[in-house]
Design a protein around this motif. Structure first.
Motif, PDB file in Angstrom:
ATOM      1  N   LEU A 137      39.958  46.890  40.823  1.00 50.76           N
ATOM      2  CA  LEU A 137      40.607  45.885  39.978  1.00 50.76           C
ATOM      3  C   LEU A 137      41.592  46.532  39.023  1.00 50.76           C
ATOM      4  O   LEU A 137      42.652  45.969  38.726  1.00 50.76           O
ATOM      5  CB  LEU A 137      39.553  45.108  39.187  1.00 50.76           C
ATOM      6  CG  LEU A 137      38.487  44.363  39.993  1.00 50.76           C
ATOM      7  CD1 LEU A 137      37.511  43.678  39.046  1.00 50.76           C
ATOM      8  CD2 LEU A 137      39.118  43.359  40.932  1.00 50.76           C
ATOM      9  N   PHE A 191      38.453  38.292  42.641  1.00 47.21           N
ATOM     10  CA  PHE A 191      37.672  39.296  43.362  1.00 47.21           C
ATOM     11  C   PHE A 191      37.747  39.002  44.853  1.00 47.21           C
ATOM     12  O   PHE A 191      37.291  37.958  45.307  1.00 47.21           O
ATOM     13  CB  PHE A 191      36.221  39.286  42.888  1.00 47.21           C
ATOM     14  CG  PHE A 191      36.081  39.441  41.399  1.00 47.21           C
ATOM     15  CD1 PHE A 191      36.082  40.688  40.809  1.00 47.21           C
ATOM     16  CD2 PHE A 191      35.966  38.320  40.591  1.00 47.21           C
ATOM     17  CE1 PHE A 191      35.965  40.825  39.440  1.00 47.21           C
ATOM     18  CE2 PHE A 191      35.846  38.446  39.220  1.00 47.21           C
ATOM     19  CZ  PHE A 191      35.844  39.705  38.636  1.00 47.21           C
ATOM     20  N   ARG A 207      44.989  46.986  40.514  1.00 45.00           N
ATOM     21  CA  ARG A 207      45.769  45.754  40.584  1.00 45.00           C
ATOM     22  C   ARG A 207      46.351  45.399  39.224  1.00 45.00           C
ATOM     23  O   ARG A 207      47.477  44.899  39.124  1.00 45.00           O
ATOM     24  CB  ARG A 207      44.885  44.613  41.101  1.00 45.00           C
ATOM     25  CG  ARG A 207      44.443  44.805  42.550  1.00 45.00           C
ATOM     26  CD  ARG A 207      43.400  43.797  42.953  1.00 45.00           C
ATOM     27  NE  ARG A 207      43.868  42.430  42.826  1.00 45.00           N
ATOM     28  CZ  ARG A 207      43.106  41.354  42.953  1.00 45.00           C
ATOM     29  NH1 ARG A 207      41.802  41.513  43.188  1.00 45.00           N
ATOM     30  NH2 ARG A 207      43.603  40.150  42.841  1.00 45.00           N
ATOM     31  N   TRP A 265      44.395  40.682  33.586  1.00 39.99           N
ATOM     32  CA  TRP A 265      45.237  40.284  34.721  1.00 39.99           C
ATOM     33  C   TRP A 265      45.798  38.878  34.525  1.00 39.99           C
ATOM     34  O   TRP A 265      46.990  38.632  34.770  1.00 39.99           O
ATOM     35  CB  TRP A 265      44.405  40.357  35.999  1.00 39.99           C
ATOM     36  CG  TRP A 265      45.182  40.093  37.254  1.00 39.99           C
ATOM     37  CD1 TRP A 265      45.989  40.964  37.922  1.00 39.99           C
ATOM     38  CD2 TRP A 265      45.211  38.863  37.983  1.00 39.99           C
ATOM     39  NE1 TRP A 265      46.512  40.357  39.036  1.00 39.99           N
ATOM     40  CE2 TRP A 265      46.068  39.061  39.098  1.00 39.99           C
ATOM     41  CE3 TRP A 265      44.614  37.623  37.812  1.00 39.99           C
ATOM     42  CZ2 TRP A 265      46.321  38.064  40.019  1.00 39.99           C
ATOM     43  CZ3 TRP A 265      44.869  36.623  38.733  1.00 39.99           C
ATOM     44  CH2 TRP A 265      45.711  36.842  39.818  1.00 39.99           C
ATOM     45  N   VAL A 279      39.771  41.026  34.395  1.00 43.87           N
ATOM     46  CA  VAL A 279      40.169  39.675  34.816  1.00 43.87           C
ATOM     47  C   VAL A 279      41.011  39.018  33.729  1.00 43.87           C
ATOM     48  O   VAL A 279      42.073  38.434  33.999  1.00 43.87           O
ATOM     49  CB  VAL A 279      38.928  38.813  35.124  1.00 43.87           C
ATOM     50  CG1 VAL A 279      39.335  37.355  35.301  1.00 43.87           C
ATOM     51  CG2 VAL A 279      38.240  39.295  36.383  1.00 43.87           C
ATOM     52  N   CYS A 314      34.721  44.571  34.302  1.00 44.16           N
ATOM     53  CA  CYS A 314      35.441  43.779  35.307  1.00 44.16           C
ATOM     54  C   CYS A 314      35.939  42.474  34.693  1.00 44.16           C
ATOM     55  O   CYS A 314      37.043  42.008  34.995  1.00 44.16           O
ATOM     56  CB  CYS A 314      34.542  43.497  36.508  1.00 44.16           C
ATOM     57  SG  CYS A 314      34.204  44.952  37.550  1.00 44.16           S
TER      58      CYS A 314
END
Length: 372
Positions: free
Chosen positions: A102, A15, A105, A326, A323, A319
């Motif tokens: 996010l 973040f 990304r 990702w 994470v 979120c």
């Protein structure tokens, strides 16, 4: 042994702090904080998701115990009353906007879907989370029950929730689906709960391809069968029309390996009939998505009772999902996201390298075996 920050510190790096603070200033109401901040709220709620704390008191007590490992994150002490008040009052839109940043990304590095389609593929569905109506009076659903409904459009590229919204349990799925801005040329797959011929027509007019189950009571006019050799499992592939829809559609009658028969309706005339069935089978991935977030993230029991507190917790949970996605995309590891989350829970406050945490250690040779 090389120095490593805590696993939590390495997760939080995902973040971007300057980006977060810009959003925090944008989504702030009331007087400025004196000693607290939205960043402190976020890191506390993030820890709550990653550790699965049962209540707000449980979460705050855990943060106190680990306080000496949190100072480097830029957080302050988290009083329970302050955290509860901020969850209730400060707009959840901060975390909704953070989620979409996010998401962008993650989309940039997400693997492509398993189908050879030169287009995006979306899987639509909704799930209900039951709530106590006396505790959550705003979440009206039935006469004596409360609930919220999660609406999701899952991209088949990396299985990311590209479209997501939360409504009360009464809101019908089709009302949400009509508002979606799907890209031209994309494919969208959904079940019979989204049956709405006006929406079908709108998708066709926008050059969007859909695959859906045909209702048993649908008024169908049958035309000629499509030419070509039928693939295994395809019983019928022919042109049809549905009452109120301009232009012809396509009916694919398919029998699965278990013997169950399905009738699919689609406007995608340029793909094989077997692929139509495979696209609908892919819809099972959104069922797995719902099962995963309900079992592994804290979205069924809430730290607050107001609508804003509930939405804050849900968007932060999503979120956390991004994470994990990702990290999985970047490190190209083979373990599941559930295994990743378990490793994070066990090592969150340990000083370990995050990437090596998810990779199995190589077994050292046993020197005694060399003597045999």
């Amino acid at each position: 042994m090389p120095h490593s920050n805590t696993v939590l510190n390495q997760v939080v790096r995902f973040f971007k702090r300057h980006e977060f603070e810009t959003l925090a200033r944008k989504h702030h109401v009331g007087q400025q904080f004196r000693s607290f901040s939205r960043w402190s709220q976020f890191t506390a709620m993030l820890v709550g998701q990653l550790t699965g704390r049962k209540s707000l008191r449980d979460l705050v007590d855990n943060l106190k115990v680990q306080g000496h490992k949190l100072y480097h994150l830029g957080t302050r002490d988290v009083p329970r009353s302050t955290l509860a008040r901020v969850n209730e009052e400060q707009p959840h839109q901060l975390y909704k906007e953070l989620f979409h940043k996010l998401l962008g990304r993650c989309q940039a590095i997400a693997p492509k879907n398993r189908f050879k389609l030169d287009a995006k593929l979306y899987l639509l569905d909704a799930t209900v989370i039951n709530l106590c109506l006396k505790v959550f009076p705003w979440a009206s659903y039935q006469k004596a029950k409360g609930a919220i409904k999660l609406h999701v459009g899952l991209s088949a590229d990396g299985y990311l929730p590209e479209f997501f919204d939360v409504t009360t349990g009464k809101e019908h799925e089709i009302n949400w689906a009509r508002l979606l801005k799907l890209p031209t040329g994309s494919f969208v797959v959904f079940d019979r709960g989204y049956t709405d011929y006006d929406w079908y027509q709108a998708l066709m007019d926008s050059s969007i391809f859909f695959v859906a189950r045909l209702k048993d009571n649908a008024l169908v006019e049958y035309f000629k069968k499509r030419p070509g050799r039928r693939s295994q499992g395809v019983l019928t592939d022919q042109e049809i029309s549905l009452n109120g829809i301009k232009g012809s559609l396509r009916l694919v009658h398919f029998v699965a390996e278990d013997g169950n028969e399905y009738r699919f309706v689609t406007n995608a005339n340029h793909i094989p009939a077997a692929l139509v069935a495979e696209l609908y089978k892919e819809r099972w991935q959104i069922e797995l998505f719902f099962k995963w977030i309900k079992q592994n993230l804290k979205i069924k029991a809430f730290y607050g009772t107001s609508e804003n507190a509930v939405l804050t917790q849900i968007w932060i949970a999503l979120c956390v999902y991004l994470v994990l996605a990702w990290l999985k995309f970047m490190s190209k590891i083979t373990i599941t996201m559930q295994q990743m989350l378990r490793l994070l829970q066990l090592n969150l406050f340990e000083r370990r390298d995050l990437e090596s945490l998810f990779k199995p250690t190589k077994a050292l040779p046993n020197p005694q075996l060399a003597l045999l």
